[in-house]
Design a protein around this motif. Structure first.
Motif, PDB file in Angstrom:
ATOM      1  N   PHE A  33       0.867  -1.182   0.000  1.00  0.00           N
ATOM      2  CA  PHE A  33       0.000   0.000   0.000  1.00  0.00           C
ATOM      3  C   PHE A  33       0.901   1.228   0.000  1.00  0.00           C
ATOM      4  N   LEU A  34       0.710   2.076  -1.024  1.00  0.00           N
ATOM      5  CA  LEU A  34       1.582   3.240  -1.191  1.00  0.00           C
ATOM      6  C   LEU A  34       0.894   4.506  -0.706  1.00  0.00           C
ATOM      7  N   SER A  35       1.720   5.449  -0.248  1.00  0.00           N
ATOM      8  CA  SER A  35       1.218   6.747   0.211  1.00  0.00           C
ATOM      9  C   SER A  35       0.944   7.643  -0.991  1.00  0.00           C
ATOM     10  N   PRO A  36       0.250   8.775  -0.772  1.00  0.00           N
ATOM     11  CA  PRO A  36       0.216   9.787  -1.841  1.00  0.00           C
ATOM     12  C   PRO A  36       1.643  10.257  -2.153  1.00  0.00           C
ATOM     13  N   ARG A  37       1.794  10.906  -3.318  1.00  0.00           N
ATOM     14  CA  ARG A  37       3.100  11.390  -3.767  1.00  0.00           C
ATOM     15  C   ARG A  37       3.786  12.258  -2.706  1.00  0.00           C
ATOM     16  N   PRO A  38       5.074  12.126  -2.482  1.00  0.00           N
ATOM     17  CA  PRO A  38       5.982  11.132  -3.042  1.00  0.00           C
ATOM     18  C   PRO A  38       5.743   9.752  -2.419  1.00  0.00           C
ATOM     19  N   ALA A  39       5.580   8.742  -3.278  1.00  0.00           N
ATOM     20  CA  ALA A  39       5.168   7.415  -2.811  1.00  0.00           C
ATOM     21  C   ALA A  39       6.225   6.765  -1.928  1.00  0.00           C
ATOM     22  N   HIS A  40       5.757   6.231  -0.814  1.00  0.00           N
ATOM     23  CA  HIS A  40       6.555   5.271  -0.059  1.00  0.00           C
ATOM     24  C   HIS A  40       5.601   4.172   0.386  1.00  0.00           C
ATOM     25  N   ILE A  41       6.156   3.066   0.860  1.00  0.00           N
ATOM     26  CA  ILE A  41       5.308   1.932   1.229  1.00  0.00           C
ATOM     27  C   ILE A  41       4.754   2.160   2.627  1.00  0.00           C
ATOM     28  N   LEU A  42       3.426   2.324   2.709  1.00  0.00           N
ATOM     29  CA  LEU A  42       2.779   2.524   4.013  1.00  0.00           C
ATOM     30  C   LEU A  42       2.648   1.204   4.750  1.00  0.00           C
ATOM     31  N   ALA A  43       2.317   0.154   4.010  1.00  0.00           N
ATOM     32  CA  ALA A  43       2.123  -1.150   4.635  1.00  0.00           C
ATOM     33  C   ALA A  43       2.398  -2.231   3.611  1.00  0.00           C
ATOM     34  N   GLU A  44       3.026  -3.309   4.058  1.00  0.00           N
ATOM     35  CA  GLU A  44       3.262  -4.470   3.213  1.00  0.00           C
ATOM     36  C   GLU A  44       2.494  -5.620   3.845  1.00  0.00           C
ATOM     37  N   VAL A  45       1.522  -6.144   3.099  1.00  0.00           N
ATOM     38  CA  VAL A  45       0.630  -7.159   3.675  1.00  0.00           C
ATOM     39  C   VAL A  45       0.779  -8.472   2.913  1.00  0.00           C
TER      40      VAL A  45
END
Ligand SMILES: Nc1ncnc2c1ncn2[C@@H]1O[C@H](COP(=O)(O)OP(=O)(O)OP(=O)(O)O)[C@@H](O)[C@H]1O
Ligand SMILES: [Mg+2]
Length: 246
Positions: free
Chosen positions: A195-207
């Protein structure tokens, strides 16, 4: 085979001369046989990330380690067919080794038989997307990159193609990276969801999805989605209470 993504940043220069931060640090790995799914808001940087992973954009900070001999199949967000070549020629040019039998099978599965000799200008967007899928599959890829491949298809066809992608992934040890806005597709196809954040993208959660793909019946899918919704609600609650105390 293994794909390693270690991006520390990506910026675009805007036409006005400023800079535009598109990717924050993004790190993950993908193994053969694994399907990673990228989910994030429009404009957060997903297609940019895929272009970097495919080696089409070198202007970023960090590194991508792709197996050098990996065959790559890709479906861009826009089908990008050669307009002066027929459907069949578009596929054969990308996959010169494809057999007649394999091509016939792909055209049957993707319901393209009647369109073999048509030109891209004569196709609807959904048909063009299916040709792009046929082209990506015909390559027999080791790395399959799909940028919203099921968008603009009706539910029934999207469901059949989703099953085909699952079959292809089960048949060969392909590393697959799929971008989708559909949680249903993500949960049905993915082994790990990012799950990516709004720009600038980073990974919010890896499921990780613990249940094997073939065991995911409708009840299992509903349970996974409910679990994800609870998790998201929990995170929103934690965020709210964090704000309340600050
Ligand atoms: N070549 C470019 N030059 C400048 N800015 C760009 C370029 N390509 C993309 N961008 C910007 O980078 C950001 C991310 O774009 P990108 O296409 O990667 O988003 P996305 O997550 O794929 O969105 P969507 O879900 O709508 O497809 C956007 O703000 C976009 O305007
Ligand atoms: Mg995109």
């Amino acid at each position: 085979m293994r794909l390693e993504v270690e991006i520390t940043g990506k910026t675009f220069k805007s036409a006005a001369g400023g800079t535009h931060e598109v990717l924050a640090p993004v790190r993950f790995t993908l193994q053969s046989g694994e399907v990673g799914v990228l989910i994030g808001p429009s404009g957060c940087g997903k297609s940019t990330l895929l272009r970097i992973i495919l080696g089409l954009d070198h202007e970023f900070q960090g590194r991508i380690i792709r197996p050098p001999e990996a065959r790559i199949g890709m479906v861009f967000q826009e089908p990008r067919l050669l307009p002066w070549r027929s459907v069949e020629q578009n596929v054969r040019l990308a996959a010169p080794d494809v057999t007649d039998k394999k091509l016939a099978e792909l055209f049957r599965i993707l319901e393209l038989e009647a369109h073999r000799s048509h030109f891209p200008g004569e196709l609807s967007l959904g048909l063009a997307r299916r040709v792009a899928l046929a082209r990506a599959f015909a390559v027999e890829p080791d790395l399959l990159v799909l940028d919203e491949p099921l968008a603009s298809l009706d539910d029934a066809l999207a469901g059949r193609l989703r099953d085909e992608i699952a079959t292809l992934v089960a048949r060969r040890p392909v590393m697959t990276l799929l971008v989708t806005h559909s949680l249903d597709d993500a949960v049905r196809l993915g082994d790990r969801l990012f799950f990516l954040s709004p720009r600038p993208a980073h990974i919010l959660a890896e499921v990780p999805i613990g249940i094997p793909r073939e065991a995911r019946d409708d009840a299992a899918i509903a349970a996974i989605k409910a679990g994800l919704a609870r998790q998201a609600q929990g995170e929103q609650g934690a965020e709210r209470s964090g704000r309340d105390v600050s």
